[in-house]
Design a protein around this motif. Structure first.
Motif, mmCIF file in Angstrom:
data_model
loop_
_atom_site.group_PDB
_atom_site.id
_atom_site.type_symbol
_atom_site.label_atom_id
_atom_site.label_comp_id
_atom_site.label_asym_id
_atom_site.label_seq_id
_atom_site.Cartn_x
_atom_site.Cartn_y
_atom_site.Cartn_z
ATOM 1 N N CYS A 381 0.836 -1.209 0.000
ATOM 2 C CA CYS A 381 0.000 0.000 0.000
ATOM 3 C C CYS A 381 0.868 1.256 0.000
ATOM 4 O O CYS A 381 0.534 2.246 -0.671
ATOM 5 C CB CYS A 381 -0.923 -0.002 1.223
ATOM 6 S SG CYS A 381 -2.198 -1.286 1.193
ATOM 7 N N ASP A 382 1.963 1.223 0.733
ATOM 8 C CA ASP A 382 2.873 2.375 0.736
ATOM 9 C C ASP A 382 3.452 2.614 -0.644
ATOM 10 O O ASP A 382 3.566 3.764 -1.095
ATOM 11 C CB ASP A 382 4.007 2.143 1.743
ATOM 12 C CG ASP A 382 3.506 2.128 3.179
ATOM 13 O OD1 ASP A 382 2.370 2.602 3.405
ATOM 14 O OD2 ASP A 382 4.237 1.635 4.063
ATOM 15 N N TRP A 383 3.839 1.527 -1.321
ATOM 16 C CA TRP A 383 4.362 1.677 -2.687
ATOM 17 C C TRP A 383 3.280 2.194 -3.634
ATOM 18 O O TRP A 383 3.563 2.979 -4.541
ATOM 19 C CB TRP A 383 4.884 0.336 -3.190
ATOM 20 C CG TRP A 383 6.122 -0.137 -2.486
ATOM 21 C CD1 TRP A 383 6.997 0.634 -1.770
ATOM 22 C CD2 TRP A 383 6.606 -1.479 -2.404
ATOM 23 N NE1 TRP A 383 8.001 -0.140 -1.255
ATOM 24 C CE2 TRP A 383 7.793 -1.444 -1.628
ATOM 25 C CE3 TRP A 383 6.177 -2.697 -2.903
ATOM 26 C CZ2 TRP A 383 8.543 -2.586 -1.352
ATOM 27 C CZ3 TRP A 383 6.913 -3.835 -2.628
ATOM 28 C CH2 TRP A 383 8.078 -3.778 -1.869
ATOM 29 N N ASN A 403 -1.239 5.350 -13.031
ATOM 30 C CA ASN A 403 -2.411 4.473 -12.989
ATOM 31 C C ASN A 403 -2.025 3.010 -13.218
ATOM 32 O O ASN A 403 -2.601 2.102 -12.600
ATOM 33 C CB ASN A 403 -3.433 4.912 -14.027
ATOM 34 C CG ASN A 403 -4.065 6.251 -13.675
ATOM 35 O OD1 ASN A 403 -4.080 6.660 -12.510
ATOM 36 N ND2 ASN A 403 -4.584 6.945 -14.673
ATOM 37 N N LEU A 404 -1.046 2.794 -14.099
ATOM 38 C CA LEU A 404 -0.607 1.432 -14.384
ATOM 39 C C LEU A 404 0.049 0.811 -13.143
ATOM 40 O O LEU A 404 -0.248 -0.337 -12.779
ATOM 41 C CB LEU A 404 0.369 1.429 -15.556
ATOM 42 C CG LEU A 404 0.905 0.055 -15.995
ATOM 43 C CD1 LEU A 404 -0.242 -0.842 -16.445
ATOM 44 C CD2 LEU A 404 1.931 0.212 -17.121
ATOM 45 N N ILE A 405 0.925 1.573 -12.504
ATOM 46 C CA ILE A 405 1.584 1.083 -11.295
ATOM 47 C C ILE A 405 0.557 0.816 -10.195
ATOM 48 O O ILE A 405 0.620 -0.193 -9.494
ATOM 49 C CB ILE A 405 2.641 2.096 -10.813
ATOM 50 C CG1 ILE A 405 3.797 2.175 -11.814
ATOM 51 C CG2 ILE A 405 3.160 1.716 -9.433
ATOM 52 C CD1 ILE A 405 4.829 3.229 -11.478
ATOM 53 N N ALA A 407 -2.590 0.054 -10.581
ATOM 54 C CA ALA A 407 -3.381 -1.130 -10.921
ATOM 55 C C ALA A 407 -2.598 -2.416 -10.640
ATOM 56 O O ALA A 407 -3.140 -3.385 -10.088
ATOM 57 C CB ALA A 407 -3.789 -1.066 -12.390
ATOM 58 N N ILE A 408 -1.317 -2.405 -10.995
ATOM 59 C CA ILE A 408 -0.485 -3.594 -10.767
ATOM 60 C C ILE A 408 -0.364 -3.884 -9.276
ATOM 61 O O ILE A 408 -0.504 -5.030 -8.828
ATOM 62 C CB ILE A 408 0.905 -3.400 -11.402
ATOM 63 C CG1 ILE A 408 0.788 -3.347 -12.936
ATOM 64 C CG2 ILE A 408 1.851 -4.520 -10.976
ATOM 65 C CD1 ILE A 408 2.078 -3.024 -13.644
ATOM 66 N N LEU A 409 -0.129 -2.829 -8.499
ATOM 67 C CA LEU A 409 0.010 -3.025 -7.055
ATOM 68 C C LEU A 409 -1.311 -3.414 -6.406
ATOM 69 O O LEU A 409 -1.323 -4.147 -5.411
ATOM 70 C CB LEU A 409 0.571 -1.758 -6.409
ATOM 71 C CG LEU A 409 2.056 -1.490 -6.700
ATOM 72 C CD1 LEU A 409 2.476 -0.126 -6.169
ATOM 73 C CD2 LEU A 409 2.921 -2.583 -6.086
ATOM 74 N N SER A 410 -2.429 -2.931 -6.953
ATOM 75 C CA SER A 410 -3.731 -3.361 -6.428
ATOM 76 C C SER A 410 -3.929 -4.857 -6.641
ATOM 77 O O SER A 410 -4.436 -5.565 -5.757
ATOM 78 C CB SER A 410 -4.855 -2.584 -7.117
ATOM 79 O OG SER A 410 -4.768 -1.207 -6.806
ATOM 80 N N ILE A 411 -3.498 -5.337 -7.807
ATOM 81 C CA ILE A 411 -3.570 -6.780 -8.075
ATOM 82 C C ILE A 411 -2.659 -7.540 -7.112
ATOM 83 O O ILE A 411 -3.024 -8.587 -6.573
ATOM 84 C CB ILE A 411 -3.181 -7.061 -9.539
ATOM 85 C CG1 ILE A 411 -4.208 -6.428 -10.484
ATOM 86 C CG2 ILE A 411 -3.077 -8.558 -9.785
ATOM 87 C CD1 ILE A 411 -3.829 -6.516 -11.950
ATOM 88 N N CYS A 412 -1.470 -6.982 -6.889
ATOM 89 C CA CYS A 412 -0.521 -7.626 -5.965
ATOM 90 C C CYS A 412 -1.073 -7.674 -4.545
ATOM 91 O O CYS A 412 -0.890 -8.674 -3.829
ATOM 92 C CB CYS A 412 0.814 -6.877 -5.981
ATOM 93 S SG CYS A 412 1.734 -7.020 -7.528
ATOM 94 N N ILE A 413 -1.755 -6.604 -4.136
ATOM 95 C CA ILE A 413 -2.350 -6.583 -2.785
ATOM 96 C C ILE A 413 -3.424 -7.666 -2.660
ATOM 97 O O ILE A 413 -3.477 -8.401 -1.665
ATOM 98 C CB ILE A 413 -2.935 -5.192 -2.482
ATOM 99 C CG1 ILE A 413 -1.800 -4.168 -2.333
ATOM 100 C CG2 ILE A 413 -3.786 -5.224 -1.214
ATOM 101 C CD1 ILE A 413 -2.273 -2.739 -2.238
ATOM 102 N N GLY A 414 -4.270 -7.766 -3.676
ATOM 103 C CA GLY A 414 -5.291 -8.808 -3.660
ATOM 104 C C GLY A 414 -4.681 -10.199 -3.671
ATOM 105 O O GLY A 414 -5.144 -11.107 -2.958
#
Length: 756
Positions: A381-383, A403-405, A407-414
């Motif tokens: 979340c910090d990243w 936005n791309l970063i 989205a990618i990190l949101s997928i990683c969090i999930g």
């Protein structure tokens, strides 16, 4: 046909050519097989070293097994049943050895037609699962850069292994063919049965390999998930530790200025032991859901390996690959590694519940299994909410990249949450057994609850956990305090007996001022700075060199003095290094003292001069001192350490002669030896009055990965020096502050002029 099969084949063809009844086109067609035979001969020649390569694989596997067993033994001896990774850790060296150990499943084109061949290749996958389960806690000992590098390296290795095994499953290399009938077998009627020759394809090895691949990928996910959590958990634990450290320092200050007793030091060390233990990333990682899940996976992997061994126990001598007999060695070595290496992960499988959690917490955790604590995803979340790590000129591009970063990190969090929940579900497998065991002992614990609460009430303030609702189990806290006492008792057996005997003759610190006088100005010989060049260790070595040079003193007495000073210098040097006097001059003096002591202790020399022959004509104590003084004064060298030693000798003998005046003329050599021994004892005692502060200082370090090691060293030091600290408690210290008590000059100045 052997190595000359092509030659033999050509002879047969030439012989056939002599027969007139054999068609030439048939003989010509046979000649086309010559190339195949040649290639077969070459392959056989190239395969000759393969058994020795197999032994190389077995040795690499044995090395990994020994490292895992070493961690197991270390955990048992240290009473740390979460088995921290001390010897078998994830680094470049271990990854290189692991890559050798798993060479068999990496091999894409070497045929494995025998039972043992196939079992050894599958066994390597089980061995890899075991090694990964054992390596997981070592992630906590790495800094951020090491963590990233090693995780990437391990991921590349595991993914390559998975891809290679998938290819072998697809091509049929990881399978077993059985002959139904012999080739070209004929019946009793003489009918050719070659058409009935067929392969019976078995899927057993392909299915088992698929299971192992799933385990390897799940273990790799636990590595990545744990790494993300470790980055944040270290910050949380470090913050809590700093608060406990400040609280412990306040308690230490209230214990009294300069007079720390052994009992107070034990309390101080125990507090830091618990702080370092419970805030250790290794302990937290070993007791996490991911580690518990990896233990369950490792246990399943080992169980499957045992089943595979049971099914193929009768075919162990059936090896048909180029590795030949070495296949059996590899298979047995790695099977033993799987069995022994599974013990520690199996214990960690229960550590999540049994070492730090109560039954009530476990039940609540069982209900809230889908709850993911913030530290698992906080770093991601910090990243996600941080700025772009590189500059972009165009605003539109910046928005797109941002936005791309995100989205990618949101997928990683999930994905991270999914992995954590999966690990928690896997970790629930042993929970029923743990709850049953703990429930059986709960009655006994209730009987002793009041006593335990009183005993551990103060220590609970130094317990740190990632989750606020976790209460460390009393058995774990009790085990930690027992570990402290065990280390102290073990260290007590290693107390410096010779040094203790030397200090028994010290009733005061008068000898500290006996070799110096503030009113005497001693000129500097070889250095530019006009200041006193003595330090605790250098002065002790200088006085000892003079003492053992005195003629007619029995060898037994001088050897006892050397042993006493040798033991004293261990702690004196530790005092000097702990206070970290950063001036270049003082550091140079410490190095010179270490170098000079080796010469004095081992060779009985001082700057290359035989101590027994330095002044062969001397007859009085004064002449001995004057001889050393003149030798130091006449020394001509450009070596810095030699100049420092000469300065120390010149300064010591000059001020010694001045301090004792006419009495030195009447002193005998025996009296001089006694006076020097007394000074050595007083100097050692004065320096070692700083030991309690050194022990208190060594309990703490800012490096989170080294805190357990640091407090363990402090505990050992306390055990070794308890008798010394008790002996010096009755001595009256000078009215100097803590900073001044560590300096030789301050001691000498006070003892010469106590009123000032």
């Amino acid at each position: 046909m052997g190595s000359n099969s092509l030659v033999e084949y050509n002879k047969i063809l030439n012989q056939l050519n002599t027969y007139t009844n054999i068609p030439q086109h048939l003989i010509s067609s046979f000649r086309h097989f010559s190339l195949l035979i040649y290639r077969s001969d070459e392959q056989n020649r190239f395969s000759e070293p393969m058994p020795w390569i197999g032994i190389y694989i077995a040795l690499a596997s044995l090395l990994c097994t020994l490292a895992m067993v070493a961690d197991l033994v270390h955990g048992i001896r240290a009473k740390k049943l979460w088995f921290p990774s001390k010897y078998f850790t994830l680094n470049a060296a271990s990854l290189s050895v692991i890559a050798v150990a798993i060479k068999l499943p990496m091999d894409l084109n070497n045929s494995m037609p025998g039972h043992t061949d196939q079992d050894a290749k599958i066994g390597s996958l089980a061995f890899m699962c075991t090694m990964m389960a054992n390596l997981l806690p070592s992630l906590a000992t790495m800094d951020n850069k090491e963590l990233l590098t090693n995780i990437i390296a391990l991921s590349v290795l595991v993914i390559t292994l998975v891809v290679n095994v998938c290819i072998q499953i697809k091509t049929g290399l990881l399978s077993l063919y059985k002959y139904q009938d012999d080739l070209f077998e004929t019946t009793n009627e003489g009918k050719d049965q070659s058409s009935s020759y067929m392969y019976v394809y078995t899927h057993r090895y392909g299915i088992v390999s698929t299971f192992y691949l799933g385990m390897l990928l799940m273990l790799l996910l636990t590595y990545v998930s744990s790494s993300v959590a470790i980055l944040k958990s270290k910050q949380i634990l470090n913050s809590k530790y700093q608060g406990g450290h400040e609280r412990a320092l306040k308690e230490l200050e209230s214990a009294g200025r300069g007079r720390l007793t052994v009992e107070k030091l034990k309390q101080h060390v125990t507090s830091y032991w618990i702080m370092a233990g419970t805030s250790s990333p290794g302990f937290v990682t070993a007791c996490s859901a991911t580690t518990s899940a990896s233990g369950v996976i490792c246990a399943c992997s080992a169980g499957l390996a045992v089943l595979l061994m049971y099914l193929t126990i009768g075919y162990l001598r059936e090896y048909k690959s180029d590795y030949k007999w070495s296949m059996l060695v590899i298979f047995i070595t790695q099977f033993i590694g799987v069995i022994l290496g599974s013990i520690a992960p199996l214990f960690r499988c229960f550590a999540y519940f049994s070492f730090n959690l109560s039954i009530k917490w476990m039940w609540n955790h069982h209900i809230n299994v889908f709850k993911v604590e913030s530290y698992w995803t906080q770093k991601l979340c910090d990243w996600k909410h941080s700025s772009i790590p590189f500059s972009v000129s165009s605003r539109i591009r910046k928005v797109i990249i941002r936005n791309l970063i995100s989205a990618i990190l949101s997928i990683c969090i999930g994905f991270q949450k999914t992995v954590v929940v999966a690990c928690k579900m896997i970790a629930l497998i042993p929970i029923l057994l743990v709850i049953s065991v703990l429930y059986c002992t709960s009655c006994w614990k209730r009987m002793n609850k009041s006593e335990q609460l009183d005993k551990f009430k103060d220590l609970r303030r130094y317990i740190f956990t990632l989750e606020e609702d976790i209460e460390l189990a009393e058995r774990t806290l009790k085990g930690m305090t027992k570990s402290v006492n065990l280390v102290i008792r073990k260290a007590e057996k290693q107390q410096p007996s010779n040094l203790i005997k030397l200090l028994e003759g010290c009733s005061s610190f008068e000898g500290v001022g006996g070799y110096g006088n503030g009113s005497l100005h001693v000129p500097v010989l070889h250095t530019e700075d006009d200041h006193d060049l003595t330090c605790w260790s250098l002065t002790l070595v200088t006085l000892t060199a003079i003492a053992i040079s005195i003629p007619n003193v029995s060898k037994k007495v001088t050897d006892r003095l050397l042993s006493s000073v040798s033991e004293s210098l261990v702690y004196v040097t530790l005092v000097e290094e702990s206070f970290n006097i950063a001036s270049d001059g003082y550091v140079s003096k410490q190095k010179a003292a270490k170098s000079l002591w080796l010469e004095v202790e081992l060779y009985h020399k001082w700057l290359g001069n035989e101590l027994t022959k330095l002044a062969p004509q001397v007859t009085t104590a004064k002449q001995i001192l004057e001889s050393f003084r003149d030798t130091a004064e006449n020394l001509n060298t450009e070596v810095g350490s030699l100049n420092i030693c000469a300065e120390s000798m010149y300064h010591t003998t000059k001020t010694f002669l001045f301090s004792y005046g006419d009495t030195i003329d009447k002193a005998s050599r025996e009296e001089l030896f006694g006076e020097l021994s007394s000074m050595i004892a007083d100097l050692s005692a004065a320096c070692l009055t700083n030991l309690p502060r050194v022990i208190a200082m060594k309990c703490h370090t800012n490096v989170i990965e080294k805190r357990e090691e640091s407090v363990h060293a402090a505990t050992e030091l306390l055990g070794e020096t308890m008798q010394i600290i008790n002996m010096l408690q009755d001595h009256q210290l000078p009215t100097l502050n803590t900073e001044e008590l560590r300096l030789t000059d301050k001691w000498r100045g006070y003892l010469k002029h106590p009123s000032s």
